[in-house]
Design a protein around this motif. Structure first.
Motif, PDB file in Angstrom:
ATOM      1  N   ASP A  32      29.467  87.442  27.903  1.00 44.94           N
ATOM      2  CA  ASP A  32      29.320  88.139  26.619  1.00 44.94           C
ATOM      3  C   ASP A  32      28.165  87.565  25.819  1.00 44.94           C
ATOM      4  O   ASP A  32      27.346  88.288  25.258  1.00 44.94           O
ATOM      5  CB  ASP A  32      30.606  87.989  25.798  1.00 44.94           C
ATOM      6  CG  ASP A  32      31.770  88.697  26.445  1.00 44.94           C
ATOM      7  OD1 ASP A  32      31.527  89.496  27.363  1.00 44.94           O
ATOM      8  OD2 ASP A  32      32.917  88.441  26.049  1.00 44.94           O
ATOM      9  N   ARG A  87      34.052  84.901  30.822  1.00 47.48           N
ATOM     10  CA  ARG A  87      33.858  86.066  29.962  1.00 47.48           C
ATOM     11  C   ARG A  87      32.950  85.704  28.791  1.00 47.48           C
ATOM     12  O   ARG A  87      32.027  86.449  28.473  1.00 47.48           O
ATOM     13  CB  ARG A  87      35.199  86.565  29.416  1.00 47.48           C
ATOM     14  CG  ARG A  87      35.004  87.749  28.481  1.00 47.48           C
ATOM     15  CD  ARG A  87      36.297  88.305  27.948  1.00 47.48           C
ATOM     16  NE  ARG A  87      36.828  87.489  26.872  1.00 47.48           N
ATOM     17  CZ  ARG A  87      37.906  87.804  26.161  1.00 47.48           C
ATOM     18  NH1 ARG A  87      38.577  88.884  26.438  1.00 47.48           N
ATOM     19  NH2 ARG A  87      38.336  87.014  25.210  1.00 47.48           N
ATOM     20  N   TRP A  88      33.204  84.527  28.201  1.00 45.86           N
ATOM     21  CA  TRP A  88      32.401  84.146  27.043  1.00 45.86           C
ATOM     22  C   TRP A  88      30.933  83.970  27.436  1.00 45.86           C
ATOM     23  O   TRP A  88      30.035  84.411  26.724  1.00 45.86           O
ATOM     24  CB  TRP A  88      32.950  82.856  26.422  1.00 45.86           C
ATOM     25  CG  TRP A  88      32.146  82.454  25.241  1.00 45.86           C
ATOM     26  CD1 TRP A  88      32.216  82.999  23.996  1.00 45.86           C
ATOM     27  CD2 TRP A  88      31.105  81.479  25.211  1.00 45.86           C
ATOM     28  NE1 TRP A  88      31.283  82.414  23.191  1.00 45.86           N
ATOM     29  CE2 TRP A  88      30.590  81.477  23.896  1.00 45.86           C
ATOM     30  CE3 TRP A  88      30.567  80.613  26.146  1.00 45.86           C
ATOM     31  CZ2 TRP A  88      29.554  80.634  23.521  1.00 45.86           C
ATOM     32  CZ3 TRP A  88      29.535  79.782  25.775  1.00 45.86           C
ATOM     33  CH2 TRP A  88      29.036  79.797  24.461  1.00 45.86           C
ATOM     34  N   GLY A 125      37.637  93.258  26.530  1.00 46.42           N
ATOM     35  CA  GLY A 125      36.378  92.574  26.759  1.00 46.42           C
ATOM     36  C   GLY A 125      35.919  92.689  28.187  1.00 46.42           C
ATOM     37  O   GLY A 125      35.723  91.712  28.872  1.00 46.42           O
ATOM     38  N   HIS A 148      32.033  92.038  23.226  1.00 45.78           N
ATOM     39  CA  HIS A 148      32.200  91.813  24.658  1.00 45.78           C
ATOM     40  C   HIS A 148      31.231  92.696  25.429  1.00 45.78           C
ATOM     41  O   HIS A 148      31.062  93.872  25.104  1.00 45.78           O
ATOM     42  CB  HIS A 148      33.630  92.090  25.091  1.00 45.78           C
ATOM     43  CG  HIS A 148      34.601  91.151  24.469  1.00 45.78           C
ATOM     44  ND1 HIS A 148      34.606  89.807  24.721  1.00 45.78           N
ATOM     45  CD2 HIS A 148      35.570  91.360  23.564  1.00 45.78           C
ATOM     46  CE1 HIS A 148      35.538  89.226  24.014  1.00 45.78           C
ATOM     47  NE2 HIS A 148      36.146  90.138  23.293  1.00 45.78           N
ATOM     48  N   SER A 208      32.408  85.891  20.480  1.00 41.75           N
ATOM     49  CA  SER A 208      33.010  86.418  21.718  1.00 41.75           C
ATOM     50  C   SER A 208      34.189  85.588  22.213  1.00 41.75           C
ATOM     51  O   SER A 208      34.638  85.759  23.322  1.00 41.75           O
ATOM     52  CB  SER A 208      31.945  86.470  22.820  1.00 41.75           C
ATOM     53  OG  SER A 208      30.858  87.236  22.398  1.00 41.75           O
TER      54      SER A 208
END
Lengths: 276, 534
Positions: free
Chosen positions: B139, B135-136, B533, B321, B314
């Protein structure tokens, strides 16, 4: 310059520290997203069900005369999968059935149509992820269905089977006529041609309505019927029990016991009895 | 005469040991290696740089700038006037930083991505749910890309204001303008890759301008989309443009751009030199700030600080996000679809009229074309602000115009939809989670609620939602055709942990006298947790 170096060092240490914190948090984050994603699959599946599945399987999966209920306990407790001889999981069964449809009906049911194919891989409208969403939605009935909610009876008609002594409901000759001309296809051989014994009175023989009574009296009669009606039923569902002289066995399809419902048999019988 | 002993193995290092002893030979070797790697600085030079000692004379720290690859694209010294934030604000450097940042995070994402409509969206979900730091990475890749567009644009505005594009830097400006254009393009094609509704429709809107190209419009459109609508071919093309073609073009342009800075030197603040004269190449000894150690240290500090900021931006549920909408669907156009924000001005232009003139000729022909050749049009050499009133006015006017056109590109300008659909979209927008999806699941009781009775609603959540709903219906109530316009929210128990929420707008059509309604259904699961997010 000194402040720059101090600031940069602190930023670097901060970044490493943050990275360590993130590393510790990642498993929980991934799990949390997985759960929310699975929940959203159910939401999306419900929307698809509303537009595409509800017409046959009913609102909230309660079933209609067009399709069986899906919120029933035996689907989730394994009984149904055992009965149909499915060796995979319920999810697999749903995925397969929704994607590729059903070629044959489940034994003992006679819904007017088979389950259509829904996956675009099988000529249907839905993408694989949409199929997954519907599977997730149907699976979500499990909790309530297994928790002792009233399982809905499988509706749809009872099949005739091969018992010729069974009690038939009231029949309607007109419905029987359209069945013979259409869905069951009797007319092709018995009315429009002489592939099978004609139902009309011909060549000194009376019409089919009376012929049964004569046949069971004959010495070479090999069946079990004790009345004219039983003989006619037997001729449909146990085709080879008695093969009329001059005809070969197996020319008449032998699977009518699985194809015709009790009610349709009654309609058909009423129609045949009009041939005097 | 002594005959040399034949050697089995001839290593100079072994000879050195024989000659100088192990310790001296080893330090000499280390010194040699460091000198080779740094292209000119030995260990004690490096140590002096790190300590901030004044350089020896002649300055050995200039050697890497002359002999090494990485340092030869950086000047050996800056003028003291260029040492502070003004006048460059380090925007060019920042743009390069983001280019590197995007490359690194992009490679990480590429590991988990396949450019096929069958799996692309699933890959996104996998990156979010199954890839450590997924996810990071996503983002920050998105955030970095958008910031890169901003930074490059600001860099250009700054260069314009200080007149740094003027002779002899016209060509530097031209490569810079091309860098901006290709930055927009690389970002634009990256938009498509998640294969969600947002990406599909944003790119569809953008790609439709290709169709307006004269003579070859249809072919250009087909070539780009890979078919009448964006599918497997279009996605693969966008992917290749995003990860190979445009980055390569950017690297080539960036190299030229950097080299030009070495050739011409950093343009000084306009007020620092005589009008019409460029003295950047001749920095007197007493006003030089050497790249090593001061500038280099600062840049390393900037890298550390920006990394920390981008990490923090993030890292947690709060913060930035990248959006992820439902799976792309060519059959469903979401309400209020827009192109990416940096192309909203084109979308605004297109609302003015002819697709070819306003969608292709003006933005991509005239605006971009003028940008690239601007220094060859405005040839006055004087960089003083007072002498450039016309040029600066045009620039300021263009910025204001871009802002206005950007506003015009948004759904708030000249997009007519029925007020009933708009009111439902306030609670249940199709391009973001919105208030209903973000609401507290537990706090929405079963039953039928009426929007105008929001004050009497059973819970705080429903009261808040109904108030929003009712306010959104106000616009419709002003239109005479909508008689007795009212909103309803019907909540039913549907499955375990699943509520069916029907948003209904009902009214009496005053022209026909018939009652009418608009419904939208939303199934709401207890654990769907929007806004973490995605």
């Amino acid at each position: 310059m000194k402040y720059y170096v101090v600031g940069g060092t602190l930023a670097f240490i901060g970044a490493v520290a943050l990275l360590i914190v993130m590393t510790a948090m990642e498993p929980a984050r991934m799990e949390s997203f997985t759960r929310s994603y699975e929940s959203r699959q159910i939401e999306q599946g419900a929307l698809i069900f509303e537009s595409s599945c509800l017409p046959c399987h009913g609102p909230q999966g309660g079933g209609t005369p067009l399709g069986p209920p899906l919120n029933r306990a035996d689907l989730f407790n394994g009984e149904y999968l055992t009965a149909i001889g499915w060796s995979g999981t319920l999810g697999d069964f749903l995925r397969s059935t929704i994607s590729a449809g059903r070629a044959v009906p489940t034994e003992g049911t006679n819904f007017p149509q088979r389950m259509p194919t829904w996956s675009e891989n099988f000529g249907g409208p839905f993408r694989p992820d949409q199929i997954e969403n519907v599977v997730a939605y149907v699976m979500n009935w499990g909790e309530r269905a297994s928790a002792g909610a009233e399982p809905t009876e499988i509706t749809g008609d009872v099949m005739m089977g091969s018992d010729i002594f069974i009690e038939l409901p009231e029949g309607d000759a007109e419905v029987g006529e359209s069945l013979a001309a259409g869905e069951l296809g009797c007319a092709a051989c018995h009315i429009l041609s002489t592939v099978g014994p004609p139902w009309e009175a011909t060549g000194g023989l009376p019409g089919m309505a009376i012929r049964g009574d004569i046949r069971i009296q004959q010495d070479n009669y090999g069946g079990n019927a004790t009345s004219g009606d039983e003989y006619l039923i037997e001729a449909v569902v146990e085709t080879n029990a008695h093969v009329v002289e001059g005809f070969q066995p197996d020319i008449m399809p032998t699977n009518f016991s699985e194809r015709i419902t009790l009610q349709d048999m009654a309609h058909l019988l009423a129609y045949i009895k009009t041939f005097e | 005469m002594r005959i040399p002993r034949p050697k089995i193995l001839s290593l100079p290092f072994l000879d050195d040991i024989e000659e100088k002893g192990v310790l001296k030979a080893s330090t000499d070797l280390a010194d040699d290696v460091v000198t080779r790697v740094t292209a000119g600085l030995n260990i004690s030079d490096v140590r002096a740089v790190l300590r901030g000692d004044p350089p020896a004379r002649p300055n050995p720290r200039l050697t890497p700038h002359a002999d090494g690859f990485w340092f030869h694209v950086r000047p050996g010294y800056y003028s003291n006037l260029m040492d502070g934030l003004y006048p460059t604000f380090r925007l060019g450097w920042l743009a390069t930083f983001f280019f590197a940042w995007e490359t690194l995070t992009g490679i990480y994402l590429m590991i988990f991505y396949t450019p096929s409509p069958i799996v692309a969206y699933e890959n996104m979900l996998d990156i979010l749910s199954n890839v450590p730091f997924g996810r990071w990475m996503r983002d920050t890749h998105k955030l970095g890309g958008e910031l890169m567009v901003l930074v490059v644009a600001f860099h250009m505005v700054r260069t314009f204001i200080t007149g740094s594009y003027k002779r002899p830097r016209q060509f530097t400006w031209a490569t810079g303008a091309l860098l901006l254009i290709f930055t927009l393009f690389v970002s634009f094609f990256g938009y498509l890759l998640p294969w969600d509704q947002l990406s599909l429709w944003a790119v569809t809107i953008g790609a439709s301008t290709a169709e307006a190209t004269p003579f070859i419009g249809r072919e250009a459109d087909l070539l780009m989309r890979g078919g009448p609508e964006i599918g497997a071919n279009g996605l693969l093309r966008a992917y290749l443009l995003h990860v190979i073609v445009f980055p390569l073009i950017l690297i080539v342009l960036l190299s030229v751009h950097y080299y030009k800075v070495i050739i011409h030197g950093h343009s000084l603040p306009p007020e620092a030199e005589d009008a019409g004269v460029d003295t950047a190449r001749k920095v007197p000894m007493n006003v030089r700030t050497y790249f090593m150690p001061k500038i280099l240290t600062r840049e390393l500090v900037y890298v550390a600080a920006l990394t920390l900021i981008l990490l923090a931006a993030s890292a947690f549920t709060f913060g930035y996000h990248a959006p992820l909408e439902p799976h792309a669907d060519n059959l469903i156009t979401p309400l209020h679809t827009t192109s990416p924000w940096y192309f909203l001005w084109v979308q605004g232009l297109m609302k003015l009229g002819d697709k070819f003139i306003f969608g292709a000729l003006i933005p991509f022909g005239i605006v971009f074309g003028t940008l690239v050749v601007w220094p060859y049009i405005e040839v006055g050499r004087n960089r003083r602000y007072g002498a450039r009133r016309i040029g600066l006015s045009i620039a300021a006017g263009s910025l204001v115009l871009t802002a206005i056109l950007t506003y015009m590109g948004t759904p708030w300008f000249a997009v007519e939809t029925s007020p009933d659909q708009e009111a439902v979209a306030v609670l249940l927008p199709q391009t973001s989670p919105g208030p209903l999806r973000l609401a507290d699941w537990e706090d929405i009781p079963f039953g039928t609620l009426v929007a105008s009775e929001w004050e009497a609603a059973p819970t705080r959540t429903t009261s808040k939602l109904l108030k929003l709903f009712d306010n959104a219906l106000e616009r419709g109530r002003e239109i005479s055709i909508y008689g007795n316009l009212e909103g309803f929210m019907i909540v039913e128990d549907w499955q375990s942990n699943l509520k069916k929420i029907t948003l209904r707008v009902g009214w009496d059509n005053t022209e026909t006298g018939e009652p009418a309604e608009f419904n939208e259904v939303f199934f709401f699961h207890r654990n769907s947790d929007y806004g973490q997010g995605e």
